[in-house]
Design a protein around this motif. Sequence first.
Motif, PDB file in Angstrom:
ATOM      1  N   VAL A 127       0.839  -1.205   0.000  1.00  0.00           N
ATOM      2  CA  VAL A 127       0.000   0.000   0.000  1.00  0.00           C
ATOM      3  C   VAL A 127       0.866   1.243   0.000  1.00  0.00           C
ATOM      4  O   VAL A 127       0.575   2.225  -0.691  1.00  0.00           O
ATOM      5  CB  VAL A 127      -0.945  -0.008   1.217  1.00  0.00           C
ATOM      6  N   LEU A 128       1.944   1.202   0.765  1.00  0.00           N
ATOM      7  CA  LEU A 128       2.875   2.325   0.805  1.00  0.00           C
ATOM      8  C   LEU A 128       3.418   2.638  -0.584  1.00  0.00           C
ATOM      9  O   LEU A 128       3.564   3.796  -0.984  1.00  0.00           O
ATOM     10  CB  LEU A 128       4.015   2.017   1.781  1.00  0.00           C
ATOM     11  N   GLN A 129       3.706   1.584  -1.353  1.00  0.00           N
ATOM     12  CA  GLN A 129       4.262   1.759  -2.690  1.00  0.00           C
ATOM     13  C   GLN A 129       3.188   1.938  -3.755  1.00  0.00           C
ATOM     14  O   GLN A 129       3.495   2.118  -4.921  1.00  0.00           O
ATOM     15  CB  GLN A 129       5.128   0.540  -3.045  1.00  0.00           C
ATOM     16  N   LYS A 130       1.909   1.883  -3.337  1.00  0.00           N
ATOM     17  CA  LYS A 130       0.780   1.986  -4.269  1.00  0.00           C
ATOM     18  C   LYS A 130       0.844   0.886  -5.327  1.00  0.00           C
ATOM     19  O   LYS A 130       0.594   1.107  -6.516  1.00  0.00           O
ATOM     20  CB  LYS A 130       0.735   3.371  -4.948  1.00  0.00           C
ATOM     21  N   ASN A 131       1.190  -0.314  -4.878  1.00  0.00           N
ATOM     22  CA  ASN A 131       1.395  -1.447  -5.772  1.00  0.00           C
ATOM     23  C   ASN A 131       0.219  -2.411  -5.635  1.00  0.00           C
ATOM     24  O   ASN A 131       0.238  -3.337  -4.819  1.00  0.00           O
ATOM     25  CB  ASN A 131       2.719  -2.143  -5.430  1.00  0.00           C
ATOM     26  N   LEU A 132      -0.803  -2.181  -6.424  1.00  0.00           N
ATOM     27  CA  LEU A 132      -1.995  -3.028  -6.370  1.00  0.00           C
ATOM     28  C   LEU A 132      -1.697  -4.458  -6.820  1.00  0.00           C
ATOM     29  O   LEU A 132      -2.256  -5.412  -6.280  1.00  0.00           O
ATOM     30  CB  LEU A 132      -3.096  -2.414  -7.232  1.00  0.00           C
ATOM     31  N   SER A 133      -0.821  -4.615  -7.793  1.00  0.00           N
ATOM     32  CA  SER A 133      -0.472  -5.960  -8.259  1.00  0.00           C
ATOM     33  C   SER A 133       0.124  -6.791  -7.130  1.00  0.00           C
ATOM     34  O   SER A 133      -0.182  -7.986  -6.994  1.00  0.00           O
ATOM     35  CB  SER A 133       0.522  -5.866  -9.421  1.00  0.00           C
ATOM     36  N   ALA A 134       0.972  -6.160  -6.299  1.00  0.00           N
ATOM     37  CA  ALA A 134       1.568  -6.885  -5.180  1.00  0.00           C
ATOM     38  C   ALA A 134       0.502  -7.304  -4.174  1.00  0.00           C
ATOM     39  O   ALA A 134       0.555  -8.406  -3.618  1.00  0.00           O
ATOM     40  CB  ALA A 134       2.626  -6.023  -4.498  1.00  0.00           C
ATOM     41  N   VAL A 135      -0.488  -6.467  -3.933  1.00  0.00           N
ATOM     42  CA  VAL A 135      -1.564  -6.821  -3.003  1.00  0.00           C
ATOM     43  C   VAL A 135      -2.327  -8.035  -3.508  1.00  0.00           C
ATOM     44  O   VAL A 135      -2.658  -8.949  -2.745  1.00  0.00           O
ATOM     45  CB  VAL A 135      -2.510  -5.623  -2.792  1.00  0.00           C
ATOM     46  N   HIS A 136      -2.596  -8.081  -4.804  1.00  0.00           N
ATOM     47  CA  HIS A 136      -3.299  -9.230  -5.366  1.00  0.00           C
ATOM     48  C   HIS A 136      -2.450 -10.497  -5.281  1.00  0.00           C
ATOM     49  O   HIS A 136      -2.977 -11.591  -5.031  1.00  0.00           O
ATOM     50  CB  HIS A 136      -3.686  -8.951  -6.820  1.00  0.00           C
ATOM     51  N   ARG A 137      -1.140 -10.359  -5.474  1.00  0.00           N
ATOM     52  CA  ARG A 137      -0.276 -11.540  -5.359  1.00  0.00           C
ATOM     53  C   ARG A 137      -0.243 -12.038  -3.914  1.00  0.00           C
ATOM     54  O   ARG A 137      -0.255 -13.242  -3.655  1.00  0.00           O
ATOM     55  CB  ARG A 137       1.134 -11.201  -5.852  1.00  0.00           C
ATOM     56  N   ILE A 138      -0.205 -11.090  -2.961  1.00  0.00           N
ATOM     57  CA  ILE A 138      -0.230 -11.490  -1.551  1.00  0.00           C
ATOM     58  C   ILE A 138      -1.558 -12.172  -1.226  1.00  0.00           C
ATOM     59  O   ILE A 138      -1.604 -13.183  -0.511  1.00  0.00           O
ATOM     60  CB  ILE A 138      -0.007 -10.259  -0.652  1.00  0.00           C
ATOM     61  N   ARG A 173       6.392  -0.337  -9.098  1.00  0.00           N
ATOM     62  CA  ARG A 173       5.304   0.639  -9.089  1.00  0.00           C
ATOM     63  C   ARG A 173       4.709   0.832 -10.479  1.00  0.00           C
ATOM     64  O   ARG A 173       3.517   1.037 -10.634  1.00  0.00           O
ATOM     65  CB  ARG A 173       5.810   1.984  -8.565  1.00  0.00           C
ATOM     66  N   CYS A 174       5.511   0.765 -11.496  1.00  0.00           N
ATOM     67  CA  CYS A 174       5.055   1.177 -12.830  1.00  0.00           C
ATOM     68  C   CYS A 174       3.979   0.255 -13.383  1.00  0.00           C
ATOM     69  O   CYS A 174       3.055   0.701 -14.035  1.00  0.00           O
ATOM     70  CB  CYS A 174       6.237   1.228 -13.784  1.00  0.00           C
ATOM     71  N   ARG A 175       4.071  -1.046 -13.111  1.00  0.00           N
ATOM     72  CA  ARG A 175       3.163  -1.975 -13.778  1.00  0.00           C
ATOM     73  C   ARG A 175       1.741  -1.879 -13.251  1.00  0.00           C
ATOM     74  O   ARG A 175       0.795  -2.196 -13.942  1.00  0.00           O
ATOM     75  CB  ARG A 175       3.674  -3.407 -13.597  1.00  0.00           C
ATOM     76  N   ASN A 176       1.599  -1.450 -11.981  1.00  0.00           N
ATOM     77  CA  ASN A 176       0.259  -1.502 -11.419  1.00  0.00           C
ATOM     78  C   ASN A 176      -0.555  -0.256 -11.703  1.00  0.00           C
ATOM     79  O   ASN A 176      -1.752  -0.250 -11.493  1.00  0.00           O
ATOM     80  CB  ASN A 176       0.330  -1.716  -9.909  1.00  0.00           C
ATOM     81  N   VAL A 177       0.065   0.812 -12.159  1.00  0.00           N
ATOM     82  CA  VAL A 177      -0.685   2.039 -12.413  1.00  0.00           C
ATOM     83  C   VAL A 177      -1.717   1.827 -13.500  1.00  0.00           C
ATOM     84  O   VAL A 177      -2.877   2.209 -13.388  1.00  0.00           O
ATOM     85  CB  VAL A 177       0.289   3.174 -12.799  1.00  0.00           C
ATOM     86  N   LYS A 178      -1.300   1.159 -14.574  1.00  0.00           N
ATOM     87  CA  LYS A 178      -2.232   0.888 -15.663  1.00  0.00           C
ATOM     88  C   LYS A 178      -3.335  -0.049 -15.207  1.00  0.00           C
ATOM     89  O   LYS A 178      -4.506   0.094 -15.571  1.00  0.00           O
ATOM     90  CB  LYS A 178      -1.462   0.291 -16.837  1.00  0.00           C
ATOM     91  N   PHE A 188       9.510 -19.584   1.789  1.00  0.00           N
ATOM     92  CA  PHE A 188       9.684 -18.246   1.226  1.00  0.00           C
ATOM     93  C   PHE A 188       9.858 -18.350  -0.276  1.00  0.00           C
ATOM     94  O   PHE A 188      10.688 -19.088  -0.773  1.00  0.00           O
ATOM     95  CB  PHE A 188      10.924 -17.573   1.845  1.00  0.00           C
ATOM     96  N   TYR A 189       9.047 -17.595  -1.021  1.00  0.00           N
ATOM     97  CA  TYR A 189       9.202 -17.490  -2.467  1.00  0.00           C
ATOM     98  C   TYR A 189       9.321 -16.008  -2.799  1.00  0.00           C
ATOM     99  O   TYR A 189       8.463 -15.212  -2.441  1.00  0.00           O
ATOM    100  CB  TYR A 189       8.001 -18.079  -3.205  1.00  0.00           C
ATOM    101  N   SER A 190      10.371 -15.643  -3.465  1.00  0.00           N
ATOM    102  CA  SER A 190      10.599 -14.228  -3.779  1.00  0.00           C
ATOM    103  C   SER A 190       9.853 -13.844  -5.039  1.00  0.00           C
ATOM    104  O   SER A 190      10.433 -13.601  -6.084  1.00  0.00           O
ATOM    105  CB  SER A 190      12.093 -13.953  -3.957  1.00  0.00           C
ATOM    106  N   ASN A 191       8.528 -13.838  -4.958  1.00  0.00           N
ATOM    107  CA  ASN A 191       7.746 -13.457  -6.135  1.00  0.00           C
ATOM    108  C   ASN A 191       6.927 -12.192  -5.885  1.00  0.00           C
ATOM    109  O   ASN A 191       6.043 -11.857  -6.644  1.00  0.00           O
ATOM    110  CB  ASN A 191       6.791 -14.591  -6.533  1.00  0.00           C
ATOM    111  N   LEU A 192       7.222 -11.505  -4.789  1.00  0.00           N
ATOM    112  CA  LEU A 192       6.520 -10.247  -4.498  1.00  0.00           C
ATOM    113  C   LEU A 192       7.384  -9.106  -4.992  1.00  0.00           C
ATOM    114  O   LEU A 192       8.310  -8.659  -4.325  1.00  0.00           O
ATOM    115  CB  LEU A 192       6.270 -10.122  -2.998  1.00  0.00           C
ATOM    116  N   GLU A 193       7.128  -8.654  -6.198  1.00  0.00           N
ATOM    117  CA  GLU A 193       7.955  -7.621  -6.809  1.00  0.00           C
ATOM    118  C   GLU A 193       7.429  -6.250  -6.409  1.00  0.00           C
ATOM    119  O   GLU A 193       6.251  -5.969  -6.498  1.00  0.00           O
ATOM    120  CB  GLU A 193       7.915  -7.759  -8.337  1.00  0.00           C
ATOM    121  N   TRP A 194       8.366  -5.409  -5.997  1.00  0.00           N
ATOM    122  CA  TRP A 194       7.975  -4.061  -5.590  1.00  0.00           C
ATOM    123  C   TRP A 194       8.151  -3.141  -6.793  1.00  0.00           C
ATOM    124  O   TRP A 194       9.041  -2.323  -6.866  1.00  0.00           O
ATOM    125  CB  TRP A 194       8.835  -3.604  -4.412  1.00  0.00           C
TER     126      TRP A 194
END
Length: 807
Positions: free
Chosen positions: A207-218, A294-299, A286-292
């Motif tokens: 949420v801090l990064q405004k990354n909606l895609s990351a929220v959906h992955r979580i 910002r650019c991809r989620n704006v669209k 642990f799987y490192s698939n949570l990418e931080w």
Amino acid sequence: MCARVSLSHKLFAPSIWKSYATGSGRNKDTKFNLRKGRLKEWRSPTTLYGYPVNPGSLQNQIVNALHLGERGRASTLLSHIGHDKHILKANHFVQILAYCAMKPDPLFVMEIWRTMEEKGIDMNNKCHVFMIEALCKGGYIEEAFNLMSNCGETADLYPTLRKYNTLLRVSAKMASLTHASKCLDLMEHDMLGKDEITYTELLKLAVLQKNLSAVHRIWNEYARYYSFNLISIRKFIWSFTRLGDLTTACEALQHLVALVFHGGSTVKISAEEKMVIPKLDVPIPFYSNLEWDRCRNVKEMATRGREDKMGYQNAVSFDLNEVKTVGSVLGNPKSVPVTKILRLSFTDVIRACLPPKNHELAEQLFSQMQNLGIEPSRGAYDGLIRVLVQERGFRDGIELLKLMQQKNLKPHDSTFAAISVACSKTLELDLAESFLEHMAQSKSAYHYNKLLEACDTLDQPERGVHIFGQMKQLKVAPNINTYELLFSLFGNVNAPYEYGNLLSQAEAAKRINAIEDDMVRNGIQHSYISIRNLLRALGSEGMISGLLHYLRVAENQFTPGTPIYNIVLHSLIEAKEGQMAINVFRTLMSHGYRPNDVTCNIMIDCCSISGSFKYAQGLIALMIRSGYPPQTQTYTALVKLVLALEDFDEAMILLNQACSEGIKLDALLFNTIINVASWKGRIDIIEYVMDRMHTERVPPDSTTCGHVFTAYVNQGFYNTAMEALQVMSIHMLSEEDEDNKTVFKDLIYAEDSEGESRALDLFKDSKEDLAVALFNLRWCAMMGNPISWSTNQSQWVKRLALGYKQF
């Protein structure tokens, strides 16, 4: 692997030790007993962070000293640890470190660390956890990371999820994405996996990064390894609403209600007064698939924001059985935490309806809360009122405020502010100001700017002075928008119908200097809009030297562009400063700016001062080459030019050409000819122009009435003057609605002074043409002339249609 970290490593900054030495720690916990007038003694609990406490131990004495604020005694006691015959171990510091983590007290933690180093005591995992927690809670994030990364793994010291979750939590709290990424790298290196607390902190970071895609992955990853509970769904709803994903937030809200319906979760209150789910939490790999990223989620956010409102409404529909069951569950006194979770979640989704302006969904959610037996909170009312007043006006918001008053709910400041802004937009200044006065902390200039904007629209500078004075009194810091409006409100002194003079110019200069001095005191520079408004004010007062000075300021500070030059050129032409206008036009061209149609029309108007028809033709050619075909303003300027040369024949040719072009005509073009014809006594020209005006269905205005009436009176045609005045006034009123004609007739034939007062009020609403028409007809009626609303039967209109076809 080393179990200790040498202090020679730059682990702690010298400034931290300095602050501790001077006793200026970040957290001084001093509970004061008001009855006895002294500090309460620390009463050690039987357990602290799950570890047993020995009340008589030296550790407890140190904790007691820290609690009483006796830092020197605590340090002295710390130096005496280990002087007995027992072997000193890390566990001898656990109780102290647990207290430091709870308060927190990171400075004393570092003193303990130094003591352990001096005495050669190996660190264990308990001490390490409490040290990291104390440093993180105290804001020493860099030191906490250094402590984590510089300790090697041993049997007594090893990485745990509790440590990493603490680091993630402080990274999110301090909005440090750099530290969050570093923590994730360390977690991946140590292959610890993730638990539910980890997901919670990752949500905050997304949420801090405004990354909606990351929220959906979580969301998807959490669903694979855990069963959703009330608290976890609540946190996901919070995340989706903060990032504008209203559709998924509604779906999650439906899951939340369904979970309560099935009785799937029990919520308890922990010792720290936090809501928790009592169950075992097993970490997942642990799987490192949570990418931080910002650019991809704006669209994606923009795409999801275009969901239709019907989809929202379907997402929150509950059947009757669910409503009844959930209502009975919430009626149980033990379900207070569940009710709180539901109330917070509904409130979040209602507030998320504001950006997409979805007042229908907000109302439906509000109603669903009540159906479920959940009493809406102040926040829910706030969200609903703000979206309602934005879409439907302030009256609905006021009705809800009354409902809150009945329920003894105190509205948020944002609620009053939203209603005030809505009132300002509809020019209800008294209401807007009253709602601002209800705010507990009026710290934002935005709401006052809206009031000033309304004052500017209604031309009420006196009220603007009062509002700006309120801002000063309440210490509301003005911003550049405030000063932009102040220049528009107070830059010019004269009314719209008056010209500037020495007195008004001196007053305008005084006001402008006062506003600029206030800008300097608040450290605010001129903006493009403030300079533009200032130039308009100076031009309206005819202050040419100031106008040229601020044009140079604009050239030095901004890229003025053609619009700024157009303001200056127009003001110079109004002041009959033709040569200055030509010089400014040359400057515009030399700076590489492209003149537009407004520029060319102004300069054609300038030609009427110099009398250069050839130069005007060149400007028209420039307009056409630039893609600007001549419009009404162009023909008006050309007509003004040829009339300056006393060429009525050319003026008639231009008028006929303008009528044949099919462009939208206005009264100004016709008035330009009528004015000169009236002055020259050319009744034939006037009647021809009036006929064309009637044929082209261009309504006259107050200027038309004045020129035509004066022309007839000067020639001695008094009856014709009265008849023409009546016809023109009725044409002016015919633009209004049919429903208003009854009101107009009452005003015209009113025998008391109230009718005139009501007509004068129209001037205050900037409806001067309507007011003039009513006064004209009222005067005609008082002179004994019958008022006929059928103007086609007028002899004057018939004569206009039959005569003067030679033009």
